[in-house]
Design a protein around this motif. Structure first.
Motif, PDB file in Angstrom:
ATOM      1  N   THR A  12     -22.110 -16.412  23.619  1.00  9.34           N
ATOM      2  CA  THR A  12     -20.829 -16.484  22.933  1.00  9.34           C
ATOM      3  C   THR A  12     -20.546 -17.882  22.365  1.00  9.34           C
ATOM      4  N   GLY A  13     -21.103 -18.892  23.007  1.00  8.01           N
ATOM      5  CA  GLY A  13     -20.877 -20.266  22.563  1.00  8.01           C
ATOM      6  C   GLY A  13     -20.284 -21.144  23.642  1.00  8.01           C
ATOM      7  N   VAL A 187     -14.142 -18.688  25.810  1.00  9.54           N
ATOM      8  CA  VAL A 187     -14.790 -18.653  24.493  1.00  9.54           C
ATOM      9  C   VAL A 187     -15.076 -17.206  24.134  1.00  9.54           C
ATOM     10  N   ALA A 188     -14.694 -16.806  22.921  1.00 14.03           N
ATOM     11  CA  ALA A 188     -14.830 -15.406  22.526  1.00 14.03           C
ATOM     12  C   ALA A 188     -15.357 -15.291  21.107  1.00 14.03           C
ATOM     13  N   GLU A 189     -16.069 -14.197  20.859  1.00 11.42           N
ATOM     14  CA  GLU A 189     -16.584 -13.880  19.520  1.00 11.42           C
ATOM     15  C   GLU A 189     -15.637 -12.911  18.816  1.00 11.42           C
ATOM     16  N   PRO A 190     -15.654 -12.887  17.478  1.00 14.75           N
ATOM     17  CA  PRO A 190     -14.704 -12.068  16.718  1.00 14.75           C
ATOM     18  C   PRO A 190     -15.182 -10.620  16.511  1.00 14.75           C
ATOM     19  N   THR A 191     -15.516  -9.949  17.619  1.00 15.53           N
ATOM     20  CA  THR A 191     -15.971  -8.563  17.543  1.00 15.53           C
ATOM     21  C   THR A 191     -15.234  -7.743  18.599  1.00 15.53           C
ATOM     22  N   ARG A 192     -15.340  -6.425  18.503  1.00 18.62           N
ATOM     23  CA  ARG A 192     -14.699  -5.566  19.507  1.00 18.62           C
ATOM     24  C   ARG A 192     -15.360  -5.773  20.873  1.00 18.62           C
ATOM     25  N   PHE A 193     -16.676  -5.936  20.859  1.00 18.66           N
ATOM     26  CA  PHE A 193     -17.392  -6.218  22.104  1.00 18.66           C
ATOM     27  C   PHE A 193     -16.945  -7.573  22.665  1.00 18.66           C
ATOM     28  N   LYS A 218     -17.519 -18.479  15.864  1.00 18.95           N
ATOM     29  CA  LYS A 218     -18.186 -17.683  14.815  1.00 18.95           C
ATOM     30  C   LYS A 218     -17.172 -16.920  13.964  1.00 18.95           C
ATOM     31  N   VAL A 219     -16.061 -17.573  13.676  1.00 17.78           N
ATOM     32  CA  VAL A 219     -14.966 -16.935  12.940  1.00 17.78           C
ATOM     33  C   VAL A 219     -15.318 -16.825  11.462  1.00 17.78           C
ATOM     34  N   PRO A 243     -15.715 -22.021  12.927  1.00 17.20           N
ATOM     35  CA  PRO A 243     -16.135 -21.072  11.880  1.00 17.20           C
ATOM     36  C   PRO A 243     -17.596 -20.667  12.026  1.00 17.20           C
ATOM     37  N   PHE A 244     -17.910 -19.490  11.502  1.00 21.49           N
ATOM     38  CA  PHE A 244     -19.309 -19.077  11.404  1.00 21.49           C
ATOM     39  C   PHE A 244     -19.989 -20.019  10.404  1.00 21.49           C
ATOM     40  N   ASP A 245     -20.983 -20.759  10.883  1.00 24.96           N
ATOM     41  CA  ASP A 245     -21.557 -21.850  10.100  1.00 24.96           C
ATOM     42  C   ASP A 245     -23.059 -21.881  10.363  1.00 24.96           C
TER      43      ASP A 245
END
Length: 288
Positions: A12-13, A187-193, A218-219, A243-245
């Motif tokens: 996740t980061g 820390v969270a990712e921008p998905t439903r999972f 990863k926004v 941001p997603f980079d």
């Protein structure tokens, strides 16, 4: 200030955030409690590393003294002891090292030995003190290794801010890692999972009554972000967005501390750290 960084799953980061927060904090300490797969040292590349073994106590039986009374086997709730044909068998892999069997044995047929289950490595990377716990392959629990790491916290507090890189998920090892934290960063990712896994660690820090906030990683600008919606629905503070980079991803994949590589990333993590410190001060003032 002790900051624990958590995530509901791997990748996740969490290490990206904790390593770079430590790097921009000046004099600080980084503690890698992800003892099954520690990787913070791959980025910080500590020098002058010292290693210390971590051991637990395991019972040993003296067969000539054992009378097969079954007191120890009836006491052990983890079934680490069994009596087979009047011979006591000890299953080290599931022993929890409580020491109860050796205390209760009326014949004093049980004593304890040290078993090495992992190690702690300590070194320095610039102004950052780096501690990593490494559990031996095949061991059942990393909790004793994490406890060995956390025993160093009072000393590390003198180094400045302490950043604890927790294991992924919400199991016992995570609970052990956050117990002495002043603040938790999720820390969270921008998905439903990602939102589902965020809910797991959010519930955990709520149970432990730990002040906390969320970093969204990863926004994608303009895209739906279920993790952000979760934060809004639960009233959870969003501390910052990464941001997603692809360039950041390439640097990170190459084992680089991005905040030491480029000013833009340093500014990003300095801003995040300032926000965390503000939240900690706010919580301290509210609890006074």
């Amino acid at each position: 200030m002790r900051i624990a960084v958590l995530s509901g799953k791997g990748g996740t980061g969490k290490t990206l955030v904790s390593v770079n927060l430590a790097a921009v904090a000046g004099k600080a300490a980084y503690v890698d409690c992800d003892v099954e797969e520690p990787n913070g040292h791959l980025f910080l590349k500590p020098e002058q590393v010292e290693t210390r073994e971590v051991t637990v106590k395991i019972p040993v039986v003296e067969d000539s003294l054992c009378t097969a009374c079954r007191i120890c086997t009836e006491f052990c709730r983890f079934n680490a002891l069994a009596l087979v044909r009047e011979k006591l068998l000890i299953f080290e892999e599931i022993c929890h090292s409580c020491g109860g069997c050796t205390l209760l044995c009326p014949q004093k047929a049980l004593w304890e030995k040290d078993k090495v289950i992992g190690k702690v490595e300590a070194g320095s990377s610039g102004e950052v003190r780096v501690l990593s716990g490494i559990m031996n392959t095949g061991e059942e629990s990393g909790v004793p290794v994490i406890k060995a790491l956390l025993r160093a916290l009072p000393e590390l507090d003198r180094e400045g801010d302490v950043f604890i890189d927790c294991p992924p998920g919400s199991a016992c090892t995570v609970m052990e890692s956050i117990q002495d934290a002043d603040f938790c960063v999720l820390v969270a990712e921008p998905t439903r999972f990602g939102a589902q896994n965020l809910s797991m660690v959010h519930e955990l820090v709520e149970v432990f009554h730990k002040p906390h906030g969320v970093v969204l990683n990863k926004v994608l600008e303009g895209e739906e972000d279920p993790s952000e919606e979760y934060c809004k629905s639960k009233g959870v503070k969003i501390l910052g967005r990464i941001p997603f980079d692809r360039h950041l991803g390439n640097l990170n994949a190459g084992g680089r501390v991005v905040s030491r590589e480029e000013e833009a990333y340093r500014t990003l993590f300095e801003g995040l750290l300032q926000g965390i410190r503000k939240e900690v001060r706010h919580e301290a003032a509210a609890g006074a």
